[in-house]
Design a protein around this motif. Structure first.
Motif, PDB file in Angstrom:
ATOM      1  N   ARG A  37      18.574  -6.275 -41.222  1.00 40.90           N
ATOM      2  CA  ARG A  37      18.200  -7.596 -41.768  1.00 40.90           C
ATOM      3  C   ARG A  37      18.314  -8.685 -40.706  1.00 40.90           C
ATOM      4  NH1 ARG A  37      20.934  -7.080 -47.755  1.00 40.90           N
ATOM      5  NH2 ARG A  37      19.159  -6.043 -48.732  1.00 40.90           N
ATOM      6  N   ARG A  38      19.350  -8.617 -39.897  1.00 41.44           N
ATOM      7  CA  ARG A  38      19.484  -9.595 -38.799  1.00 41.44           C
ATOM      8  C   ARG A  38      18.323  -9.463 -37.823  1.00 41.44           C
ATOM      9  NH1 ARG A  38      25.942  -9.086 -37.479  1.00 41.44           N
ATOM     10  NH2 ARG A  38      26.641 -10.238 -39.305  1.00 41.44           N
ATOM     11  N   SER A  39      17.953  -8.231 -37.509  1.00 44.66           N
ATOM     12  CA  SER A  39      16.821  -7.986 -36.615  1.00 44.66           C
ATOM     13  C   SER A  39      15.542  -8.560 -37.210  1.00 44.66           C
ATOM     14  CB  SER A  39      16.667  -6.479 -36.371  1.00 44.66           C
ATOM     15  OG  SER A  39      15.520  -6.220 -35.591  1.00 44.66           O
ATOM     16  N   LEU A  40      15.347  -8.301 -38.495  1.00 46.75           N
ATOM     17  CA  LEU A  40      14.141  -8.771 -39.170  1.00 46.75           C
ATOM     18  C   LEU A  40      14.096 -10.297 -39.248  1.00 46.75           C
ATOM     19  CD1 LEU A  40      11.634  -7.533 -40.433  1.00 46.75           C
ATOM     20  CD2 LEU A  40      12.816  -7.563 -42.640  1.00 46.75           C
ATOM     21  N   ALA A  41      15.239 -10.926 -39.408  1.00 47.84           N
ATOM     22  CA  ALA A  41      15.285 -12.396 -39.435  1.00 47.84           C
ATOM     23  C   ALA A  41      14.826 -12.980 -38.096  1.00 47.84           C
ATOM     24  CB  ALA A  41      16.694 -12.887 -39.765  1.00 47.84           C
ATOM     25  N   LEU A  42      15.144 -12.283 -37.020  1.00 48.21           N
ATOM     26  CA  LEU A  42      14.748 -12.747 -35.688  1.00 48.21           C
ATOM     27  C   LEU A  42      13.315 -12.356 -35.340  1.00 48.21           C
ATOM     28  CD1 LEU A  42      18.085 -11.915 -33.869  1.00 48.21           C
ATOM     29  CD2 LEU A  42      17.140 -14.206 -34.251  1.00 48.21           C
ATOM     30  N   ASN A  43      12.820 -11.285 -35.948  1.00 53.19           N
ATOM     31  CA  ASN A  43      11.452 -10.823 -35.689  1.00 53.19           C
ATOM     32  C   ASN A  43      10.859 -10.272 -36.986  1.00 53.19           C
ATOM     33  OD1 ASN A  43       9.044  -9.801 -34.794  1.00 53.19           O
ATOM     34  ND2 ASN A  43       9.928  -8.228 -33.484  1.00 53.19           N
ATOM     35  N   PRO A  44      10.321 -11.145 -37.822  1.00 56.46           N
ATOM     36  CA  PRO A  44       9.791 -10.725 -39.117  1.00 56.46           C
ATOM     37  C   PRO A  44       8.614  -9.745 -39.017  1.00 56.46           C
ATOM     38  CG  PRO A  44      10.014 -13.111 -39.031  1.00 56.46           C
ATOM     39  CD  PRO A  44      10.277 -12.587 -37.651  1.00 56.46           C
ATOM     40  N   ARG A  45       8.033  -9.610 -37.844  1.00 55.78           N
ATOM     41  CA  ARG A  45       6.881  -8.723 -37.676  1.00 55.78           C
ATOM     42  C   ARG A  45       7.275  -7.335 -37.164  1.00 55.78           C
ATOM     43  NH1 ARG A  45       3.022 -12.777 -34.536  1.00 55.78           N
ATOM     44  NH2 ARG A  45       2.397 -10.808 -33.613  1.00 55.78           N
ATOM     45  N   ASN A  46       8.559  -7.032 -37.147  1.00 56.84           N
ATOM     46  CA  ASN A  46       9.028  -5.738 -36.667  1.00 56.84           C
ATOM     47  C   ASN A  46       8.803  -4.683 -37.751  1.00 56.84           C
ATOM     48  OD1 ASN A  46      10.363  -3.487 -35.739  1.00 56.84           O
ATOM     49  ND2 ASN A  46      12.228  -4.555 -35.169  1.00 56.84           N
ATOM     50  N   ALA A  47       7.716  -3.951 -37.633  1.00 59.85           N
ATOM     51  CA  ALA A  47       7.330  -2.956 -38.637  1.00 59.85           C
ATOM     52  C   ALA A  47       8.359  -1.830 -38.736  1.00 59.85           C
ATOM     53  CB  ALA A  47       5.952  -2.401 -38.312  1.00 59.85           C
ATOM     54  N   ASN A  48       8.974  -1.443 -37.624  1.00 55.35           N
ATOM     55  CA  ASN A  48       9.980  -0.381 -37.655  1.00 55.35           C
ATOM     56  C   ASN A  48      11.147  -0.779 -38.542  1.00 55.35           C
ATOM     57  OD1 ASN A  48      11.374   2.115 -36.694  1.00 55.35           O
ATOM     58  ND2 ASN A  48      12.752   0.619 -35.802  1.00 55.35           N
ATOM     59  N   THR A  49      11.611  -2.000 -38.413  1.00 56.71           N
ATOM     60  CA  THR A  49      12.740  -2.460 -39.217  1.00 56.71           C
ATOM     61  C   THR A  49      12.375  -2.504 -40.689  1.00 56.71           C
ATOM     62  OG1 THR A  49      13.701  -3.689 -37.390  1.00 56.71           O
ATOM     63  CG2 THR A  49      14.331  -4.392 -39.578  1.00 56.71           C
TER      64      THR A  49
END
Length: 132
Positions: free
Chosen positions: A110-122
């Motif tokens: 979730r922290r990763s996604l907050a920083l990069n909402p376009r990260n399809a892997n996450t």
């Protein structure tokens, strides 16, 4: 390939003293509290500089060697050094997931996604973990 290149460079030029001091200190503490160990070594060796990519490669190398706990500590170090990088949280989450710590994996994805909402892997990893 990067790990191999690093090994070749170290074989030709040697390991910088600051990096060797960090490796020795981490090994002595069994990689526990890596961020604290880094801070102590950095005070003794102000020239010590780690890139996000170097630390990430190091963590994944440990993980491939079956050393999950040291890898986890190295990925925590990377997050502490580069807290605004989505990739550091993603790698930490993957490691938590591989060790079966689902709550910590979800939190870091979730922290990763907050920083990069376009990260399809996450997005995919969260979906597989049963989290929207």
């Amino acid at each position: 390939m990067q790990a191999t290149a690093g090994q070749i460079v170290e074989a030709v030029y040697g390991v910088p003293p600051a990096l060797q001091a960090l490796r020795t200190a981490l090994a002595a503490r069994k990689y526990g509290h890596a961020a604290d160990v880094f801070a102590v070594v950095k005070k003794q060796h102000p020239e010590l500089h780690l890139t996000e990519n170097y630390v990430n490669v190091w963590g994944y190398a440990l993980l491939r060697q079956g050393q999950a706990q040291p890898a986890l500590e190295i990925f925590k170090l990377n997050v502490s050094l580069f807290p605004k990088s989505w990739n550091t949280y993603d790698s930490l989450a993957e490691t938590y997931e591989s060790t079966g710590n689902k709550p910590q994996a979800i939190e870091n994805y979730r922290r990763s996604l907050a920083l990069n909402p376009r990260n399809a892997n996450t997005v995919e990893r969260l979906r597989k973990l049963g989290t929207p």
